[in-house]
Design a protein around this motif. Structure first.
Motif, PDB file in Angstrom:
ATOM      1  N   ARG A  65     -19.016   1.143  10.481  1.00  0.00           N
ATOM      2  CA  ARG A  65     -18.560   2.340   9.816  1.00  0.00           C
ATOM      3  C   ARG A  65     -17.263   2.316   9.293  1.00  0.00           C
ATOM      4  O   ARG A  65     -16.759   2.471   8.110  1.00  0.00           O
ATOM      5  N   VAL A  66     -16.461   1.409  10.171  1.00  0.00           N
ATOM      6  CA  VAL A  66     -14.971   0.988   9.535  1.00  0.00           C
ATOM      7  C   VAL A  66     -15.071   0.362   8.628  1.00  0.00           C
ATOM      8  O   VAL A  66     -14.293   0.509   7.788  1.00  0.00           O
ATOM      9  N   TRP A  67     -16.050  -0.630   8.424  1.00  0.00           N
ATOM     10  CA  TRP A  67     -15.889  -1.584   7.237  1.00  0.00           C
ATOM     11  C   TRP A  67     -16.472  -0.993   6.102  1.00  0.00           C
ATOM     12  O   TRP A  67     -15.939  -0.938   4.903  1.00  0.00           O
ATOM     13  N   ARG A  68     -17.307   0.099   6.246  1.00  0.00           N
ATOM     14  CA  ARG A  68     -17.773   0.678   5.139  1.00  0.00           C
ATOM     15  C   ARG A  68     -16.775   1.458   4.514  1.00  0.00           C
ATOM     16  O   ARG A  68     -16.564   1.876   3.194  1.00  0.00           O
ATOM     17  N   GLU A  69     -16.073   2.340   5.573  1.00  0.00           N
ATOM     18  CA  GLU A  69     -14.883   3.180   4.935  1.00  0.00           C
ATOM     19  C   GLU A  69     -13.832   2.406   4.256  1.00  0.00           C
ATOM     20  O   GLU A  69     -13.487   2.485   3.100  1.00  0.00           O
ATOM     21  N   ARG A 108       0.780  -1.176  -0.141  1.00  0.00           N
ATOM     22  CA  ARG A 108      -0.129   0.033  -0.008  1.00  0.00           C
ATOM     23  C   ARG A 108       0.808   1.305  -0.053  1.00  0.00           C
ATOM     24  O   ARG A 108       0.868   2.077   0.941  1.00  0.00           O
ATOM     25  N   PRO A 109       1.760   1.537  -1.139  1.00  0.00           N
ATOM     26  CA  PRO A 109       2.810   2.562  -1.012  1.00  0.00           C
ATOM     27  C   PRO A 109       2.070   3.919  -1.015  1.00  0.00           C
ATOM     28  O   PRO A 109       2.601   4.944  -0.235  1.00  0.00           O
ATOM     29  N   ALA A 110       0.883   4.111  -1.424  1.00  0.00           N
ATOM     30  CA  ALA A 110       0.272   5.170  -1.317  1.00  0.00           C
ATOM     31  C   ALA A 110      -0.254   5.656   0.017  1.00  0.00           C
ATOM     32  O   ALA A 110      -0.207   7.037   0.509  1.00  0.00           O
ATOM     33  N   LEU A 111      -0.157   4.883   1.215  1.00  0.00           N
ATOM     34  CA  LEU A 111      -0.687   5.138   2.584  1.00  0.00           C
ATOM     35  C   LEU A 111      -1.700   6.068   2.828  1.00  0.00           C
ATOM     36  O   LEU A 111      -1.361   7.308   3.403  1.00  0.00           O
ATOM     37  N   THR A 112      -2.759   5.790   1.836  1.00  0.00           N
ATOM     38  CA  THR A 112      -4.059   6.942   2.167  1.00  0.00           C
ATOM     39  C   THR A 112      -4.596   6.505   3.632  1.00  0.00           C
ATOM     40  O   THR A 112      -3.896   5.898   4.409  1.00  0.00           O
ATOM     41  N   ASP A 113      -5.427   7.536   4.083  1.00  0.00           N
ATOM     42  CA  ASP A 113      -5.940   7.532   5.507  1.00  0.00           C
ATOM     43  C   ASP A 113      -6.574   5.970   5.665  1.00  0.00           C
ATOM     44  O   ASP A 113      -6.316   5.640   6.896  1.00  0.00           O
ATOM     45  N   THR A 114      -7.111   5.677   4.624  1.00  0.00           N
ATOM     46  CA  THR A 114      -8.007   4.276   4.982  1.00  0.00           C
ATOM     47  C   THR A 114      -6.917   3.193   5.283  1.00  0.00           C
ATOM     48  O   THR A 114      -6.993   2.251   5.973  1.00  0.00           O
ATOM     49  N   ASP A 115      -5.694   3.232   4.324  1.00  0.00           N
ATOM     50  CA  ASP A 115      -4.529   2.154   4.504  1.00  0.00           C
ATOM     51  C   ASP A 115      -4.110   2.190   6.052  1.00  0.00           C
ATOM     52  O   ASP A 115      -3.801   1.251   6.525  1.00  0.00           O
ATOM     53  N   LEU A 116      -3.874   3.517   6.218  1.00  0.00           N
ATOM     54  CA  LEU A 116      -3.129   3.741   7.525  1.00  0.00           C
ATOM     55  C   LEU A 116      -3.988   3.444   8.936  1.00  0.00           C
ATOM     56  O   LEU A 116      -3.528   2.700   9.775  1.00  0.00           O
ATOM     57  N   GLU A 117      -5.280   3.624   8.875  1.00  0.00           N
ATOM     58  CA  GLU A 117      -6.222   2.902   9.811  1.00  0.00           C
ATOM     59  C   GLU A 117      -6.035   1.457   9.854  1.00  0.00           C
ATOM     60  O   GLU A 117      -6.220   0.718  10.947  1.00  0.00           O
TER      61      GLU A 117
END
Length: 386
Positions: free
Chosen positions: A169-173, A36-45
């Motif tokens: 909420r977590v799963w939908r994000e 996940r090289p982009a390390l988006t906010d979703t990736d980080l969580e």
């Protein structure tokens, strides 16, 4: 180097980890971050919840403090997890319990215990409360079965609803990028990882529970605590069957299945909470935060209160102290149920979802490597077309 935004700091340290690659064998976090090289906010969580806080990466890292890069992955992901708990907590106003951490937990627990004890002292005649009650139905002579069930069922039902809303909420994000739903084999793999705590093995030698020396004590104590909770749940389930299907009323004999399961569960919880508290007090604070350590201490204290009050009730149930001990145990259980969505215990649900998502990602990667491609979901097609 630090940042007021935990996502910024997590992104910084994981970008360094992706460039280095030394810790890839410790747990799933680093291999997942590399993909996940982009390390988006979703990736980080996702990576924050996937982290089991084994701490091995800190002591193995050549860029850890006092290096100028100051890479501290466990601390960065701990801060990000707390940020995620606050963001997803339901209802929003009750997220304040997470902000204040142990102080709020202690206040709510003490208020609940005082309220239940006060109600029992006010409503139950002292000639009944402090009398010796023995034989079937002795507990219900002090507190009727209906009230006992209500005091347990209402807070537990509310907490399960609050946790379910937060996890949804977590799963939908996480699924907003169009990930296909997990297969049954993903559920099995995630459950196996959750049950064995594979990511608490630190690649094999164990966690750095106290300092740079690895051990398996944290994982063993977590398993002991889980077995204790399951033992108490099994005791309650069997007692319910006894009460409603067999017509047998508590308290039950020492050799009965509910008492044996409850005793073993209470002892396991006591041993586990004391052991984990010792590790928390003695451990190097560098990989964690004061909020996280406080939340650990608050949860362990509440779990210990539940276990010890239950064991005390079992030991003195044939004495005049039974009424007060029954009220105290019921009060601690009620407080524990109320605080589930706003305590450190909620991390189990977030971690389970992260393990499920990771299991599905591993399966898809393996299938692609074998030349097998799954059809894209509707959301994935929209994302790619956009």
């Amino acid at each position: 180097m630090s940042s007021t935004d935990p996502r910024a700091e997590a992104r910084r340290v994981l970008a360094i980890c992706n460039a280095c690659g030394y810790c890839n064998g410790f747990c799933d976090v680093f291999e997942s971050a590399r993909l996940r090289p982009a390390l988006t906010d979703t990736d980080l969580e996702h990576l924050a919840h996937l982290c089991h806080h084994c701490r091995n990466c800190l002591y193995a890292c050549q860029y850890a403090p006092p290096h100028p890069f100051a890479v501290n992955v466990p601390r960065a992901l701990t801060e990000l997890r707390h940020h995620a708990y606050l963001r997803h907590a339901w209802p929003r106003p009750l997220a304040r319990l997470l902000v204040d951490g142990p102080a709020s937990a202690l206040l709510v627990a003490l208020a609940t215990i005082a309220l239940v004890l006060g109600a029992v002292l006010a409503l139950v005649p002292h000639t009944v409360l402090f009398a010796v009650h023995q034989g079937p139905g002795a507990f219900y002579a002090v507190i009727p079965w209906g009230w006992m069930s209500l005091l347990a069922a209402l807070p537990l039902g509310w907490s399960l609803l609050a946790v379910a809303v937060s996890l949804r909420r977590v799963w939908r994000e996480g699924a907003s990028a169009g990930e296909p739903p997990p297969a049954w084999r993903d559920w099995r793999a995630a459950l196996a990882d959750l049950a064995t705590l594979r990511n608490l093995r630190g690649g094999g030698p164990g966690c750095n529970d106290l300092d740079d020396r690895p051990s398996h004590w944290r994982r063993r104590l977590h398993h002991t605590l889980l077995l204790g909770l399951l033992g108490c749940l099994a005791a309650t389930t069997v007692a319910t069957v006894y009460h409603h299907l067999l017509g047998l009323q508590a308290p039950y004999p020492w050799w009965s299945l509910p008492v044996v399961l409850g005793t073993l569960g209470g002892l396991a919880m006591t041993i586990a909470t004391l052991g984990l508290a010792w590790l928390t007090l003695r451990a190097d604070p560098t990989p964690s935060t004061s909020v996280s350590r406080g939340a650990d201490a608050a949860l362990l204290a509440l779990l210990a209160a539940v276990a010890l009050s239950g064991l005390a009730l079992l030991g003195w149930r044939a004495t005049a102290a039974m009424g007060v001990l029954l009220a105290l145990h019921l009060a601690t259980v009620t407080a524990f149920f109320l605080l589930i969505p706003y305590s450190k215990l909620v991390h189990g649900g977030y971690r389970a979802l992260a393990l499920l998502r990771e299991a599905a990602a591993k399966r898809r990667r393996a299938r692609r490597a074998a030349g097998i491609f799954e059809p894209q979901s509707r959301k994935a097609r929209k994302v790619n077309e956009g």
